[in-house]
Each structure stands twice: as C-alpha cells, then as structure tokens.
Write a protein that holds these residues in place. Structure first.
Motif, PDB file in Angstrom:
ATOM      1  N   ASP A  44      -3.162   3.945   1.229  1.00 28.30           N
ATOM      2  CA  ASP A  44      -2.797   2.973   2.251  1.00 28.30           C
ATOM      3  C   ASP A  44      -3.744   1.774   2.221  1.00 28.30           C
ATOM      4  O   ASP A  44      -3.308   0.625   2.255  1.00 28.30           O
ATOM      5  CB  ASP A  44      -2.801   3.634   3.635  1.00 28.30           C
ATOM      6  N   LEU A  47      -3.139  -0.331  -0.992  1.00 24.34           N
ATOM      7  CA  LEU A  47      -1.917  -1.130  -0.906  1.00 24.34           C
ATOM      8  C   LEU A  47      -2.094  -2.296   0.056  1.00 24.34           C
ATOM      9  O   LEU A  47      -1.596  -3.397  -0.187  1.00 24.34           O
ATOM     10  CB  LEU A  47      -0.737  -0.258  -0.496  1.00 24.34           C
ATOM     11  N   SER A  48      -2.817  -2.083   1.126  1.00 21.21           N
ATOM     12  CA  SER A  48      -3.060  -3.151   2.101  1.00 21.21           C
ATOM     13  C   SER A  48      -3.925  -4.263   1.515  1.00 21.21           C
ATOM     14  O   SER A  48      -3.806  -5.415   1.913  1.00 21.21           O
ATOM     15  CB  SER A  48      -3.734  -2.588   3.352  1.00 21.21           C
ATOM     16  N   ARG A  50      -4.066  -5.082  -1.766  1.00 26.35           N
ATOM     17  CA  ARG A  50      -3.658  -5.463  -3.126  1.00 26.35           C
ATOM     18  C   ARG A  50      -3.666  -6.971  -3.327  1.00 26.35           C
ATOM     19  O   ARG A  50      -3.479  -7.736  -2.395  1.00 26.35           O
ATOM     20  CB  ARG A  50      -2.317  -4.856  -3.473  1.00 26.35           C
ATOM     21  N   THR A  53       0.653 -10.486  -6.906  1.00 24.90           N
ATOM     22  CA  THR A  53       2.048 -10.042  -6.869  1.00 24.90           C
ATOM     23  C   THR A  53       2.209  -8.654  -7.482  1.00 24.90           C
ATOM     24  O   THR A  53       3.187  -8.392  -8.178  1.00 24.90           O
ATOM     25  CB  THR A  53       2.928 -11.043  -7.635  1.00 24.90           C
ATOM     26  N   THR A  55       3.316  -5.191  -8.442  1.00 23.77           N
ATOM     27  CA  THR A  55       4.630  -4.574  -8.250  1.00 23.77           C
ATOM     28  C   THR A  55       4.620  -3.081  -8.548  1.00 23.77           C
ATOM     29  O   THR A  55       5.642  -2.432  -8.394  1.00 23.77           O
ATOM     30  CB  THR A  55       5.681  -5.249  -9.157  1.00 23.77           C
ATOM     31  N   ARG A  81       5.423   5.024   0.871  1.00 26.83           N
ATOM     32  CA  ARG A  81       4.592   3.893   1.313  1.00 26.83           C
ATOM     33  C   ARG A  81       4.657   2.758   0.304  1.00 26.83           C
ATOM     34  O   ARG A  81       4.790   1.587   0.666  1.00 26.83           O
ATOM     35  CB  ARG A  81       3.152   4.363   1.529  1.00 26.83           C
ATOM     36  N   ALA A  82       4.582   3.089  -0.969  1.00 27.21           N
ATOM     37  CA  ALA A  82       4.678   2.070  -2.012  1.00 27.21           C
ATOM     38  C   ALA A  82       6.049   1.384  -1.960  1.00 27.21           C
ATOM     39  O   ALA A  82       6.136   0.152  -2.041  1.00 27.21           O
ATOM     40  CB  ALA A  82       4.435   2.687  -3.390  1.00 27.21           C
ATOM     41  N   GLN A  84       8.026   1.033   0.570  1.00 25.28           N
ATOM     42  CA  GLN A  84       8.093   0.165   1.753  1.00 25.28           C
ATOM     43  C   GLN A  84       7.488  -1.203   1.473  1.00 25.28           C
ATOM     44  O   GLN A  84       7.925  -2.204   2.036  1.00 25.28           O
ATOM     45  CB  GLN A  84       7.377   0.805   2.940  1.00 25.28           C
ATOM     46  N   ASP A  85       6.482  -1.232   0.601  1.00 20.13           N
ATOM     47  CA  ASP A  85       5.832  -2.488   0.228  1.00 20.13           C
ATOM     48  C   ASP A  85       6.477  -3.143  -0.991  1.00 20.13           C
ATOM     49  O   ASP A  85       5.976  -4.136  -1.497  1.00 20.13           O
ATOM     50  CB  ASP A  85       4.347  -2.247  -0.065  1.00 20.13           C
ATOM     51  N   GLY A  86       7.561  -2.556  -1.478  1.00 22.85           N
ATOM     52  CA  GLY A  86       8.264  -3.117  -2.613  1.00 22.85           C
ATOM     53  C   GLY A  86       7.626  -2.826  -3.959  1.00 22.85           C
ATOM     54  O   GLY A  86       7.878  -3.530  -4.935  1.00 22.85           O
ATOM     55  N   LEU A  87       6.813  -1.768  -4.040  1.00 25.53           N
ATOM     56  CA  LEU A  87       6.165  -1.388  -5.291  1.00 25.53           C
ATOM     57  C   LEU A  87       6.799  -0.133  -5.860  1.00 25.53           C
ATOM     58  O   LEU A  87       7.255   0.740  -5.116  1.00 25.53           O
ATOM     59  CB  LEU A  87       4.675  -1.109  -5.072  1.00 25.53           C
TER      60      LEU A  87
END
Length: 125
Positions: A44, A47-48, A50, A53, A55, A81-82, A84-87
């Motif tokens: 988490d 990802l917060s 990162r 861009t 991906t 979680r990834a 949700q963030d588009g990864l």
C-alpha cells in the motif's frame, strides 16, 4: 530507479524499488498468517508513493518461502489494490511450491502472463 529501505516483520522481508515504469517488491521469507498484513502495508505504501506513470506492480518471489492460505489471501488483496490504481500485478520468479498452490486454487492466471525481470514490461497479446 529509487530503492527504499527494506522492511522485515514476522519473518517476511520486503524490499521496495520504484521506477517510472514499475514498482518492485522483493519478498524474502514466509508469507503466512503472521506476515500477510506486513506485505499489505508495504504494498500500500509503495503504491501510494509510486513515481511517474508506473503501470506494473512486480513481486519478485525468488526468495519466498512457505505460503499458506492467508499468504495467498494477501497476494489477492495486493492484486486488487494494484488494479484499483490501474496497475497490473506481476509475480516473477515463482517458486515451484507457490506455483502449485496457485494452480490448485485456480489463481495462477491472475498473477502470470507478463515479462520477466529485466525485460520490457508489456501485456501479453
């Protein structure tokens, strides 16, 4: 690539690194009931924080030991979680015992299908 200090808790060591294209978590030790929350917290945070861009969230599992049902649950939560963030989430260096667990539970395809470490990362066509 930016490398963050590694964190160890309950027998699981998680190293983190960031680049514009990807976030990399390197797992050492057992992923189980005791350490699953640790992985979730580190993922988490990574990802917060990162960069650019990114991906892909890459999990290097080469040094991953035992994985129990709670460890698998943690991996699935990180996957969500990834997403949700588009990864995309990509497991790399999957040990035989983890591959067996993923195949038995029908989750193998959720974590595979992308390039390996050191290769350009692109979705499988």
């Amino acid at each position: 690539m930016t490398i963050d200090p590694s964190r160890t808790e309950n027998g699981l060591h998680v190293g983190t690194a960031h680049s514009r294209q990807a976030v990399l978590l390197t797992l050492h030790g057992d992923l189980d009931h005791d350490s699953g929350e640790h992985l979730l917290a580190v993922a988490d945070r990574a990802l917060s924080e990162r960069e650019g861009t990114a991906t892909v969230l890459r999990l290097d599992c080469r040094e991953l030991g035992a994985v129990d049902s709670m460890g698998l649950s943690a991996l699935l939560h990180v996957h969500r979680r990834a997403a949700q963030d588009g990864l995309f989430l990509q497991l790399e260096g999957i040990p035989e015992r983890l591959e067996r667990l993923l195949r038995l539970t029908g989750t193998y395809e959720h974590f595979t299908g992308y390039a390996t470490l050191g290769e350009e990362i692109a979705p499988e066509q």
